[in-house]
Design a protein around this motif. Structure first.
Motif: not given
Ligand code: SF4
Length: 208
Positions: A7-16
């Motif tokens: 589960k993610f809170n932002s695109l940056k978190e997805v990419q990281t």
């Protein structure tokens, strides 16, 4: 952790998270663990390929080599320049790590269903956070996310559909190993798809 639990809170978190992901390795698949994607949150168009090939893995960017040359020629025919697309839009794939060579040695291995499932939450999150207006799935694997797998490519390429308010316009896989796009009779269908992409791009970006 399974892909489904992500589960993610932002695109940056997805990419990281993608950059550190080893889910397929942990599941026993001999992939090269380097997630290949490019783009940012403000993209309005997203290309979704199958998986990176060996040149993409080495260069670290999607559609880097021969297949990218053909893909961007198709997009140029639709009035879309490669430099502009790469710097402003989004490119990703069904599975993001190089899967290795096919067992027979001809081309790259098609990611298994299990690998696709592990990587699916990343793709769903990329689409959700970027919220593109036009999706361009490239090749059967990506097209199968949006169109019935039972339909032949000739009935899908050249079509468009709207899903959740986004236009989806598929293209065949542009790799040299893929014969479909090299058949003369299919060229007219590809041209239809290019014309559709041009028309939708003109609506999305009236100033380019
Ligand atoms: S293909 Fe996707 S799920 Fe598998 S290791 Fe790479 S990023 Fe993770």
């Amino acid at each position: 952790m399974s892909g489904a639990a992500l589960k993610f809170n932002s695109l940056k978190e997805v990419q990281t998270t993608l950059q550190a992901c080893r889910l397929c390795i942990q599941a026993g698949y001999e992939i090269y663990p380097r997630a290949i994607f490019s783009g940012n949150q403000s993209a309005k168009m997203m290309i979704i390929g199958q998986a990176p090939g060996i040149t993409e893995k080495e260069a670290g960017r999607p559609f880097n080599a021969g297949s990218g040359t053909r893909l961007f020629q198709w997009l140029a025919d639709a009035g879309i320049q490669e430099d502009w697309f790469r710097s402003t839009q989004y490119m990703t794939s069904v599975t993001k790590c190089y899967p290795g060579r096919a067992a027979g040695g001809s081309g790259d291995r098609v990611p298994s269903r299990a690998e696709q499932d592990l990587c699916r939450p990343y793709l769903e999150a990329e689409i959700a956070f970027v919220d593109p207006r036009l999706l361009i799935p490239v090749g059967r694997l990506a097209i199968g996310l949006f169109f019935p797998k039972s339909l032949p490519l000739a009935k899908i390429i050249g079509a468009e559909k709207q899903i959740d308010g986004r236009w989806v316009i598929p293209l065949p896989h542009p790799s040299g190993a893929s014969r479909w796009h090299q058949i003369e009779a299919n060229r007219a269908i590809i041209n239809q798809a290019i014309e559709r992409i041009q028309a939708r791009t003109g609506q999305i970006f009236p100033d380019i």
